[in-house]
Design an enzyme around this catalytic site. Structure first.
Site, PDB file in Angstrom:
ATOM      1  N   CYS A  34      57.706 -42.973 117.357  1.00 16.73           N
ATOM      2  CA  CYS A  34      56.340 -43.480 117.160  1.00 16.73           C
ATOM      3  C   CYS A  34      56.191 -44.194 115.821  1.00 16.73           C
ATOM      4  O   CYS A  34      55.144 -44.798 115.565  1.00 16.73           O
ATOM      5  CB  CYS A  34      55.353 -42.329 117.266  1.00 16.73           C
ATOM      6  SG  CYS A  34      55.779 -41.164 118.579  1.00 16.73           S
ATOM      7  N   HIS A  63      47.512 -45.517 121.433  1.00 18.29           N
ATOM      8  CA  HIS A  63      48.807 -45.338 120.781  1.00 18.29           C
ATOM      9  C   HIS A  63      49.937 -45.971 121.606  1.00 18.29           C
ATOM     10  O   HIS A  63      50.719 -45.266 122.251  1.00 18.29           O
ATOM     11  CB  HIS A  63      49.054 -43.840 120.570  1.00 18.29           C
ATOM     12  CG  HIS A  63      50.340 -43.492 119.882  1.00 18.29           C
ATOM     13  ND1 HIS A  63      50.976 -44.320 118.982  1.00 18.29           N
ATOM     14  CD2 HIS A  63      51.126 -42.371 119.972  1.00 18.29           C
ATOM     15  CE1 HIS A  63      52.092 -43.735 118.552  1.00 18.29           C
ATOM     16  NE2 HIS A  63      52.210 -42.572 119.142  1.00 18.29           N
TER      17      HIS A  63
END
Lengths: 388, 388
Positions: free
Chosen positions: A84, A334
C-alpha cells in the site's frame, strides 16, 4: 542541493471505474497533473510509478513502460511495489532523483484497479502484502491483522470502538466536498457502532473500501521552476522510509508502528521540522486503528493518546492539526498503488488553497504525508512546506 | 560525485530449487555477498530488490521488507518490478543513492521462484510482461514474440537458424565451468538445429530455461571502501535506462531495440567510455535473437551484423569481445527478477579474476551489463570498470 517543488497534481475520481483499463486511469491522472503544471510532456525526464496488484487484478505486470506510453511520455519509467506504500516509494525516488541532479522534471504517482476482482478475490489479492508462509496460510486477512493490532492497542493503552468511530465520522465528513472521494457522505457514530462486524473489534466503517483510481504529481527542481516560470508554491522538503518485519508475529510489539516512526524521524531531520510544526496531515487510515498508530508515529499524538485525537477534536477540521481532510483512505478510498501519490496531491491542494477543505488550513505552511505498506512493515513519510 | 564500487557479490546456484522459499534463496545470495564484501550487515543502509512474478509464483507481494528480514538487515527496503529487468533497475537505484550521498553501503539484487509453477502456468505468468489487452489476449507468449522479432530481423538483415545456433553453442560452452549455471554442459550446432521448434524460427535451444535463483551485490562509495579497507577493485561507472512501447505492434520497428540503445548511450556518456572500450559483456539472451539485438544496441556489432558475431568468433571466449562468459540467460539460467544482479556479479568476478572463465579476459578493464524487460520495452545498461 536543490529544493524539490510540486509543479502539478492530478487525480482520477476514486471509486468503481467499471471496465476502464488501468492505463486509462493513469493517463487521466497524468494528463491532469501535466495540465496543472503547465508543462510540455516532452520535457519529462522520468516516470516513477507505483502499483501493487496488477498481476492479479489485470494480469498486467511491467506496467511502467505501459503507463509512460498511456501518458504520452517518452522517458525511462520504473515501477515500485511496496504494497500500500507503492506510490509513496515512487514519489520518494522521484524526489531523490531531482535532488541528485539526474532529473529536472519527473512524474510520480500510481494506479490500482481493484473492482475488477470480486470481494473474495480482492481480499486474497491484498493478502499477498502479508507473509504467505506464516500469516496468510494460517487464515490471516488484512481486516483480521488490523483487528489484532487494534485489540493489542486497546489492551495496552485503553480505548474502544467508540473512539475509533469518531475517526470514521471525521473522515467521512471531510470527504463530503471532495470531488475525488468515493464516499461523499456523512456517517454518525451510531452508524459506525451499529455496522456489521468485519473482524472484532473492527466493523464495516472501520475499514477503507475497495477502490479504483490513479494519482500523478509533477515534481521539479527550484531552478527548473524558476527558469520555466512554473507556479509551484509547495515544496517536498523531507523524505523518509522505514521497514519492519513483514509478519506481525515476528515483531516486538504490534500496538505501535516503528517503521513509520523511523520514516518520520528521517523525514523531519531531512526537512528540519519537528512534529510541533505540522499544520495538517494525510495519514494511512486503511483501518481506523491505523490512523491512531500513524498519529503516534508522526508525533502528532503522544504514545497511547492517538486513540482520543479525533474524539477530542485535535484532528478534526477545526482542531490543532486536521488529519485526512481529503476523507482519507476511509472515505476518499484506497486504490492501493495510487494512495501515496494521492496524499501528496491532496496536501498540495490544501496548502495551495485550492482544495474544497482549504478553508480549515488557511494559514498552514507545513504538511505531512504518511503512507504505509501492509501492517506497516514499510512506511514512507513526506514533509511538504509552502516555499514561495 | 563519488565512484560506486562493487564490494561483494553473491549468487545461489541457478536451477530448480524444489520447495525452497524465495526468501531462503535471497538470504543465501545476500549472505554470500556480505561475506564476500567482508562487511557487517548492520552497516547496510538500504536494500534495492528486484522481483517479477512473486504474486503468481509464491502468492507473495511486498517482498522488500521480507527479504530484508531474511537477509538479516535492519534498513529500508524497496522492491522494483521491470519484468526481466527488475534487478537491473534495482542496481541502478542503488548506484544513484550512493552517488547522491544518501547511502554509503547498499545491497542490491533480486530473486525469482519459477519452478513452483508448471510450464503452462509459468508461460502465463511471464506473459504479464507483455501487453495484456493487445498482445496476450491475442495469444502471444514470449517465445512467439521473440520469434516475430527474429523473423523481422532475418527479413531485414538476413541470417538464419544456423547463425542463432552458434550463439546457443557458445553460451552453453561458457556455462560448463560456471558452478552457478543451470546447464553445465555443451551442445552442438546440430543439437540446436535438430531441437524441437518452440515458435518458428526459434527452437528449444534458442530459449532460456525456467529457473529459480537469487543474486545480491554489495555496493559502496569510494570513501567508504577506503576508510573500511574493503577490497573492491571494480567500479560501476555508468548507468542508463531506456523505455519503449510495451506492445510490439506499437513500435516503428521490431528488428532492433531502441530502449537498449538509449540505455547504452546514457551509460556510456555517464562513464565516459565508447563501445570500442568494451572488453567483455553480459547481455540479456532470453532468446538467441535477443543477444543479436543486444550486441547492436550496445555497439559491439554494427546494425545487421550482430547475427554473425558468435559464428565469426567475435563474441566467443577467444574473440575480441567475449559475451556471456557466465553462460548467459541461455545456459546459466534466467530467474527473471535476479538476472540483472547476476550479470553484475558475473562481470565483477570476471574483472576481478576469480571467475572460472577469467582466463579469457585477463587484461580486461571494461565490462558492460545489458538487462532487458519483456520484448525490450525497458532496458538497463551498466558499465563496470577496474578502478584500483
Amino acid at each position: 542541493m536543490t529544493t524539490v517543488r510540486v509543479a502539478g497534481v492530478g487525480l482520477t475520481p476514486f471509486g468503481d471505474h467499471g471496465d476502464r483499463a488501468g492505463r486509462d486511469l493513469f493517463a487521466e491522472a497524468a494528463a491532469a497533473a501535466i495540465d496543472d503544471a503547465g508543462i510540455d510532456r516532452g520535457a519529462i525526464d522520468r516516470l516513477d510509478y507505483g502499483n501493487f496488484m496488477g498481476a492479479l487484478a489485470e494480469k498486467q505486470g511491467h506496467q511502467a513502460p505501459l503507463m509512460a506510453e498511456a501518458a504520452g511520455l517518452d522517458c525511462p519509467a520504473t515501477r515500485y511495489e511496496e504494497a500500500c506504500a507503492s506510490a509513496g516509494v515512487a514519489v520518494k525516488a522521484a524526489v531523490e532523483a531531482i535532488r541528485a541532479g539526474t532529473a529536472d522534471l519527473v512524474i510520480a504517482g500510481g494506479m490500482e484497479r481493484m473492482t475488477s476482482l470480486d470481494t473474495g478475490a480482492v481480499t486474497d489479492a491484498l493478502s499477498i502484502a502479508a507473509d504467505e508462509l506464516y500469516e496468510v496460510r494460517a487464515g490471516m486477512t488484512f481486516p483480521s491483522a488490523y483487528a489484532l493490532m487494534a485489540q493489542a492497542y486497546f489492551d495496552r493503552f485503553g480505548g474502544g470502538r467508540e473512539d475509533l468511530a469518531h475517526i470514521a465520522v471525521k473522515n467521512h465528513a471531510n470527504a463530503v466536498p471532495n470531488e475525488y472521494a468515493q464516499y461523499q457522505r456523512e456517517i454518525t457514530v451510531d452508524d459506525a457502532l451499529d455496522a456489521p462486524p468485519v473482524a472484532e473489534p473492527l466493523h464495516l466503517y472501520d475499514a477503507c473500501p475497495i477502490t479504483d483510481g490513479a494519482s500523478a504529481i509533477v515534481l521539479t527542481s527550484d531552478e527548473y521552476a524558476a527558469t520555466h516560470d512554473l507556479d509551484a508554491p509547495v515544496a517536498i522538503t523531507g523524505v523518509g522510509q522505514g521497514g519492519d518485519r513483514l509478519a506481525l508475529q515476528d515483531r516486538d510489539a504490534i500496538a505501535e508502528t516503528p517503521a513509520a516512526t523511523a520514516a518520520a524521524e528521517t523525514a523531519y531531520a531531512d526537512s528540519g521540522i519537528t512534529a510541533a510544526d505540522i499544520d495538517v496531515a494525510e495519514v494511512h487510515d486503511c483501518f481506523t486503528i491505523a490512523e491512531v498508530m500513524a498519529l503516534e508515529s508522526l508525533g502528532i499524538a503522544d504514545s497511547g493518546e492517538g486513540i482520543l485525537a479525533a474524539r477530542d477534536g485535535i484532528t478534526t477540521p477545526d482542531g490543532d492539526c486536521p488529519v485526512n481532510l481529503s476523507g482519507g483512505l476511509k472515505a476518499k478510498g484506497h486504490p492501493v498503488g495510487a494512495t501515496g501519490g494521492s496524499q501528496i496531491a491532496e496536501l498540495t491542494r490544501l496548502l495551495r488553497g485550492d482544495h474544497p477543505n482549504s478553508e480549515y488550513v488557511a494559514n498552514a505552511t507545513t504538511g505531512v504525508a504518511h503512507n504505509a505498506g501492509g501492517t506497516v512493515a514499510s512506511a514512507v513519510v513526506h514533509v511538504l512546506e509552502v516555499a514561495e
